[in-house]
Enzyme design. Sequence first.
Site, PDB file in Angstrom:
ATOM      1  CB  CYS A 260      -5.182  -6.154 -11.496  1.00  0.00           C
ATOM      2  SG  CYS A 260      -6.363  -5.386 -12.640  1.00  0.00           S
ATOM      3  CG  HIS A 308      -7.719  -3.886  -8.614  1.00  0.00           C
ATOM      4  ND1 HIS A 308      -6.452  -3.731  -9.130  1.00  0.00           N
ATOM      5  CD2 HIS A 308      -7.591  -4.706  -7.527  1.00  0.00           C
ATOM      6  CE1 HIS A 308      -5.594  -4.406  -8.386  1.00  0.00           C
ATOM      7  NE2 HIS A 308      -6.265  -5.014  -7.409  1.00  0.00           N
ATOM      8  CG  HIS A 320      -4.234  -7.250  -5.166  1.00  0.00           C
ATOM      9  ND1 HIS A 320      -4.696  -5.954  -5.258  1.00  0.00           N
ATOM     10  CD2 HIS A 320      -3.442  -7.276  -4.054  1.00  0.00           C
ATOM     11  CE1 HIS A 320      -4.218  -5.235  -4.255  1.00  0.00           C
ATOM     12  NE2 HIS A 320      -3.465  -6.000  -3.517  1.00  0.00           N
TER      13      HIS A 320
END
Length: 345
Positions: A260, A308, A320
């Site tokens: 990520c 994240h 993402h």
Amino acid sequence: MAAHRKHRKPRLNPFRGPAARTAGSLALAGAATAGALGGTGHAEPARTPAQIKAQVDQVYREAEAATEKYNGATEQIARTRESLERLRDEAARRTERLNSARNALGSIATAQYRSGGMDPSVRLGLSSDPDSFLRRASIAERAGERQAAQVAEVRRELTEIERVRTEAGQRMADLADRRDELARHKATVRQKLNTAERLLRRLTAEQRAAYASGGETARPAAAPSVPAPNARAAQAVAYAHGALGKPYVWGATGPDAYDCSGLTQAAWRAAGVSLPRTSYTQISAGQRVSRSALAPGDLVFFYSGISHVGLYIGGGRMIHAPRPGAPVRIAPIDEMPFAGAARPA
């Protein structure tokens, strides 16, 4: 009969003493083994596909948190190595200067030895040319000053070399600690991913495919209706669109795979902006923005541990790298607990 009873051995109770403890231990071990083999033990309660998916989600979140810590340790190792290289270069330069100072000091000492080291008043009395002697004495005095300066230089370089060696030793210890930390986080990530794989094997192929898609899309989407605030943000968004469909690999920063924070770092690097390596440090990069003020290119962060991050593209969506098995894709930012946003400069 009394004598016979007198010599009769007492009856031993088989359920007392060491024999009893051994038998009990064997009985417990047998019960545990039976349970493990699915015998008389209690079987693990069956889980519904929804429960399994929820458990997999949790394990993946834990794996991603460990991945970000792994990334942080990797970054710290790189910085420590750079610091060590600088210290080694400094030590080499100072050693060279120390050798030069020692050589100069040795030359002065040799000259003094050759002059015999005679007391100046004695040499003046024996000299047939006092004026010439006084001139030479003045030169000798200046040589003495140079000697004192060279001695001071040697001492200074020795002190600095010792300082550099001490600091390098500390950096080496830091490097060893960071490597140990890296190994721990790596083991944690692997353990979590293995757990997730075991859980997913309990689902049917169709259920696994549905879980992998997650209602998201890896297909390019139309340009966001909200314009990027500047050319760099637009370039970062364009890079993220170009990464759609590429696999998630923990620790990866592109160009063929990403995690990520690796994706957001690479996207902004393509726009000429250097971001930190981890999600929990990227949130402090640039200007913090509210959710209502989001613009394309902004970094959006999720979960309380900032574990994240995605790249906002407008319309309530982001690009993402979700998790292993799920490629870089477009998703709504509402699908995870929102933790904050930042706009890189």
